[in-house]
Design a protein around this motif. Structure first.
Motif, PDB file in Angstrom:
ATOM      1  N   LEU A   9       0.836  -1.208   0.000  1.00  9.15           N
ATOM      2  CA  LEU A   9       0.000   0.000   0.000  1.00  9.15           C
ATOM      3  C   LEU A   9       0.870   1.259   0.000  1.00  9.15           C
ATOM      4  CD1 LEU A   9      -2.813  -1.030   2.512  1.00  9.15           C
ATOM      5  CD2 LEU A   9      -2.916  -0.953   0.021  1.00  9.15           C
ATOM      6  N   VAL A  10       1.960   1.232   0.790  1.00  5.55           N
ATOM      7  CA  VAL A  10       2.833   2.409   0.861  1.00  5.55           C
ATOM      8  C   VAL A  10       3.493   2.654  -0.498  1.00  5.55           C
ATOM      9  CG1 VAL A  10       4.970   3.303   1.894  1.00  5.55           C
ATOM     10  CG2 VAL A  10       3.232   2.244   3.338  1.00  5.55           C
ATOM     11  N   ALA A  11       3.925   1.570  -1.156  1.00  7.35           N
ATOM     12  CA  ALA A  11       4.557   1.712  -2.470  1.00  7.35           C
ATOM     13  C   ALA A  11       3.580   2.323  -3.472  1.00  7.35           C
ATOM     14  CB  ALA A  11       5.033   0.341  -2.956  1.00  7.35           C
ATOM     15  N   THR A  12       2.310   1.859  -3.425  1.00 10.54           N
ATOM     16  CA  THR A  12       1.299   2.391  -4.351  1.00 10.54           C
ATOM     17  C   THR A  12       1.042   3.870  -4.063  1.00 10.54           C
ATOM     18  OG1 THR A  12       0.299   0.207  -4.275  1.00 10.54           O
ATOM     19  CG2 THR A  12      -0.996   1.935  -5.317  1.00 10.54           C
ATOM     20  N   ALA A  13       0.919   4.182  -2.765  1.00 12.29           N
ATOM     21  CA  ALA A  13       0.653   5.584  -2.399  1.00 12.29           C
ATOM     22  C   ALA A  13       1.831   6.474  -2.781  1.00 12.29           C
ATOM     23  CB  ALA A  13       0.391   5.675  -0.895  1.00 12.29           C
ATOM     24  N   GLY A  14       3.057   5.957  -2.642  1.00 16.66           N
ATOM     25  CA  GLY A  14       4.241   6.755  -2.942  1.00 16.66           C
ATOM     26  C   GLY A  14       4.490   6.911  -4.436  1.00 16.66           C
TER      27      GLY A  14
ATOM     28  N   THR B  69       2.485   8.091  -6.577  1.00 24.90           N
ATOM     29  CA  THR B  69       1.851   9.278  -7.137  1.00 24.90           C
ATOM     30  C   THR B  69       2.000  10.447  -6.165  1.00 24.90           C
ATOM     31  OG1 THR B  69      -0.203  10.117  -8.099  1.00 24.90           O
ATOM     32  CG2 THR B  69      -0.424   8.699  -6.168  1.00 24.90           C
ATOM     33  N   THR B  70       1.606  11.638  -6.640  1.00 23.30           N
ATOM     34  CA  THR B  70       1.625  12.817  -5.766  1.00 23.30           C
ATOM     35  C   THR B  70       0.187  13.296  -5.598  1.00 23.30           C
ATOM     36  OG1 THR B  70       1.803  14.289  -7.658  1.00 23.30           O
ATOM     37  CG2 THR B  70       3.882  13.537  -6.642  1.00 23.30           C
ATOM     38  N   PRO B  71      -0.076  14.089  -4.544  1.00 17.54           N
ATOM     39  CA  PRO B  71      -1.449  14.581  -4.358  1.00 17.54           C
ATOM     40  C   PRO B  71      -1.964  15.339  -5.585  1.00 17.54           C
ATOM     41  CG  PRO B  71      -0.158  14.979  -2.383  1.00 17.54           C
ATOM     42  CD  PRO B  71       0.791  14.440  -3.420  1.00 17.54           C
TER      43      PRO B  71
ATOM     44  N   ALA C 289      -5.764  15.575  -9.977  1.00 19.16           N
ATOM     45  CA  ALA C 289      -5.965  15.771 -11.414  1.00 19.16           C
ATOM     46  C   ALA C 289      -6.730  14.596 -12.011  1.00 19.16           C
ATOM     47  CB  ALA C 289      -4.611  15.937 -12.108  1.00 19.16           C
ATOM     48  N   ALA C 290      -6.322  13.382 -11.584  1.00 23.33           N
ATOM     49  CA  ALA C 290      -6.996  12.186 -12.106  1.00 23.33           C
ATOM     50  C   ALA C 290      -8.446  12.136 -11.637  1.00 23.33           C
ATOM     51  CB  ALA C 290      -6.241  10.936 -11.654  1.00 23.33           C
ATOM     52  N   LEU C 291      -8.627  12.453 -10.338  1.00 21.97           N
ATOM     53  CA  LEU C 291      -9.991  12.385  -9.795  1.00 21.97           C
ATOM     54  C   LEU C 291     -10.894  13.487 -10.349  1.00 21.97           C
ATOM     55  CD1 LEU C 291      -9.267  11.492  -6.035  1.00 21.97           C
ATOM     56  CD2 LEU C 291      -9.855   9.977  -7.919  1.00 21.97           C
TER      57      LEU C 291
ATOM     58  N   VAL D  97      -3.503   4.432 -10.584  1.00 25.92           N
ATOM     59  CA  VAL D  97      -3.069   4.443  -9.187  1.00 25.92           C
ATOM     60  C   VAL D  97      -4.024   5.284  -8.341  1.00 25.92           C
ATOM     61  CG1 VAL D  97      -1.254   5.265  -7.626  1.00 25.92           C
ATOM     62  CG2 VAL D  97      -0.652   3.977  -9.664  1.00 25.92           C
ATOM     63  N   ALA D  98      -4.431   6.451  -8.883  1.00 22.28           N
ATOM     64  CA  ALA D  98      -5.337   7.330  -8.125  1.00 22.28           C
ATOM     65  C   ALA D  98      -6.632   6.601  -7.784  1.00 22.28           C
ATOM     66  CB  ALA D  98      -5.636   8.592  -8.945  1.00 22.28           C
ATOM     67  N   VAL D  99      -7.208   5.931  -8.784  1.00 19.23           N
ATOM     68  CA  VAL D  99      -8.467   5.222  -8.554  1.00 19.23           C
ATOM     69  C   VAL D  99      -8.248   4.038  -7.603  1.00 19.23           C
ATOM     70  CG1 VAL D  99     -10.288   3.874  -9.666  1.00 19.23           C
ATOM     71  CG2 VAL D  99      -9.465   5.962 -10.735  1.00 19.23           C
ATOM     72  N   SER D 100      -7.103   3.368  -7.750  1.00 16.98           N
ATOM     73  CA  SER D 100      -6.798   2.249  -6.855  1.00 16.98           C
ATOM     74  C   SER D 100      -6.720   2.725  -5.418  1.00 16.98           C
ATOM     75  CB  SER D 100      -5.471   1.592  -7.236  1.00 16.98           C
ATOM     76  OG  SER D 100      -5.544   1.122  -8.553  1.00 16.98           O
ATOM     77  N   LEU D 101      -6.056   3.883  -5.206  1.00 10.21           N
ATOM     78  CA  LEU D 101      -5.938   4.408  -3.843  1.00 10.21           C
ATOM     79  C   LEU D 101      -7.304   4.757  -3.273  1.00 10.21           C
ATOM     80  CD1 LEU D 101      -2.731   6.636  -4.000  1.00 10.21           C
ATOM     81  CD2 LEU D 101      -3.078   4.528  -2.703  1.00 10.21           C
ATOM     82  N   LEU D 102      -8.156   5.290  -4.132  1.00 15.21           N
ATOM     83  CA  LEU D 102      -9.518   5.619  -3.682  1.00 15.21           C
ATOM     84  C   LEU D 102     -10.243   4.351  -3.216  1.00 15.21           C
ATOM     85  CD1 LEU D 102     -11.577   7.993  -3.582  1.00 15.21           C
ATOM     86  CD2 LEU D 102     -12.407   7.181  -5.788  1.00 15.21           C
TER      87      LEU D 102
END
Lengths: 215, 263
Positions: free
Chosen positions: B30-35, B37-39, B44-46, B239-244
């Motif tokens: 999870l940390v690797a996925t979050a890292g 991308t940037t906020p 922007a993706a969302l 990645v953005a959608v995955s994090l969501l």
């Protein structure tokens, strides 16, 4: 009066055949017997929770064999009290009258009367998880008596209590049974309870009932 | 009151090491996925219209599915927990089919069912399911409901039938006893069942892809978005959608733990 007439019941290898006995009106019957011999099954047949394979069950002069549990005029107190988990003591005791859609004032008055009689008036707003074993049994008793049944059925109601509390509750049961002129059938393993309570002693052995007057 | 902590011994320490390693692996993922991308990239993706639509559709369809699953799971769970009938083991095994079958196969089965006369009759008598939003809900429901049924059966198994019996001696019918005594006691289990169905539906991809398609602004839900964005090389959006979805799943987990699955 409670009368079993040639009651039979089977499930797998377990069977009861032609069980007959009577507890006279206004008497306190105590039924004893080994664990697993079918005492609770008999009580459940009397409650209408199990349908017998044969025979008839009478309460008073009325044949109740085909009646649903709620129309038999019984009060039932199981071993652990079987409290309704989400209801307060007030709601538990008033339940039978609420189901019958009795007026609110009548329910309130009956709950108050029973709660005072049973010594649980200070517990009316508590949930069952905040009650002790003895308090639960008192509430279960109040709940069973609210609709003024003619018959009270008790399945090892004192077995989970310590000895002192047991004697107190046994005395309360006997007093209530006398005052309300109930016909009671009480299952127990305790000879002491039987001595304290029984007008009629019943012993279940190998699927048969032996009756002996107390004394 | 929670039980006292175990005394540290080689046995307990070795178990804790195994659990700790697995936990570290999950957290690292999870940390690797979050890292990755940037906020800024995340927002922007969302902000994309298609992704906003898929978030909206996912939230709506998952909620509808959770409610429908509960409507099915309460009676079926009760039946399995309380009733004894011939062939019960067969029924129990059959109800687990959606859990054990590969999700993609479930989607294919749904698609084929709605090509038969029976399926066409259902569609002509109600709504079109194939390649529509209704199909998204049906695909989610087919699998999510099976998990909800399991949870409700487990809940009713742990609730004593004795209070119901007492309620019946006090004048209730069986249905009244269940409604007034058992269901209020099962409310935490019902919440857990709906949550499980909701979370399971949120991650459902295979059956939706096969049965409802992956049409943007129509039948696109969050897992579909991850797949569509990956397939065009837009890793940031995926990645953005995955994090969501990770956040949603953690929220559901926390809610279930908070309310308490135990009844």
């Amino acid at each position: 009066m409670i009368r079993f007439d040639q009651i039979s019941w089977h499930a797998g290898a377990f069977r009861l055949d032609a069980v007959s006995f009577t507890v006279p009106a206004g008497s306190y019957g105590v039924l004893m017997g080994r664990t697993g011999c079918g005492k609770t099954t008999l009580l459940e047949i009397l409650c209408g929770l199990r349908r017998p394979a044969g025979g008839r069950v009478f309460i008073g002069e009325r044949d109740v064999t085909g009646l649903p549990p709620g129309e038999r005029g019984i009060g039932y107190v199981p071993q652990d009290g079987a409290m309704f988990p989400t209801m307060t003591v007030r709601e538990q005791i008033g339940f039978a009258l609420a189901i019958r859609k009795r007026p609110g004032a009548e329910i309130t008055a009956r709950v108050k009367e029973l709660a005072e009689h049973l010594g649980v008036a200070h517990l009316l707003d508590r949930l069952p998880q905040n009650l002790s074993g003895g308090e639960r049994q008192r509430v279960a008793l109040g709940r069973a008596l609210a609709a003024k049944p003619s018959v009270l059925l008790l399945d090892e109601p004192l077995s989970a209590l310590d000895e002192e509390l047991r004697d107190d509750l046994a005395a309360l049961l006997k007093r209530l049974q006398r005052e309300l002129n109930l016909t009671a059938l009480h299952i127990t393993h305790s000879r002491r309870e039987a001595e304290q309570l029984a007008d009629v002693r019943l012993r279940m052995e190998a699927g048969r009932i032996e009756t002996a007057p107390a004394g | 009151m929670s039980p006292p902590a175990q005394r540290a011994s080689p046995f307990w320490i070795s178990l804790a090491v195994v659990a700790g390693l697995y936990l570290c692996f999950l957290v690292a993922m999870l940390v690797a996925t979050a890292g990755y991308t940037t906020p800024e990239k995340l927002f922007a993706a969302l902000g994309k219209r298609e992704i906003q639509y898929s978030i909206f559709l996912s939230l709506v369809t998952c909620t509808v599915t959770a409610l429908l699953s509960l409507l099915l799971a309460v009676p079926v769970g009760y039946l399995l927990a309380r009733a004894r009938f011939p062939g019960k083991h067969v029924v129990e095994a059959a109800l687990d089919i959606p859990i054990v079958l590969p999700p993609m196969v479930m989607g294919l089965c749904l698609l084929i069912l709605f090509q038969t006369g029976f399926g066409r009759f259902i569609e002509s008598a109600s709504v079109t399911f194939t390649y529509t939003v209704y199909g998204v809900v049906l695909a989610q429901f087919t699998i999510g409901a099976a998990f909800a049924v399991r949870t409700m059966r487990h809940t009713f198994d742990h609730l004593s039938a004795r209070p119901e019996d007492v309620a019946m001696t006090l004048g209730c019918t069986r249905a009244q006893a269940v409604w007034l005594v058992t269901l209020p006691a099962a409310r935490r289990g019902m919440f857990a069942a709906a949550s499980v169905a909701w979370a399971r539906s949120l991650g459902e991809f295979g059956p939706i892809l096969v049965f409802a398609g992956a049409t943007r602004m129509k039948t696109e839900v969050l897992p579909t978005t991850v797949w569509l964005e990956l397939s065009v090389g837009n890793l940031e959006a995926a990645v953005a959608v995955s994090l969501l979805m990770v956040l949603c799943a953690m929220a559901v987990l926390a809610a279930v733990k908070w309310v308490g699955e135990e009844v």
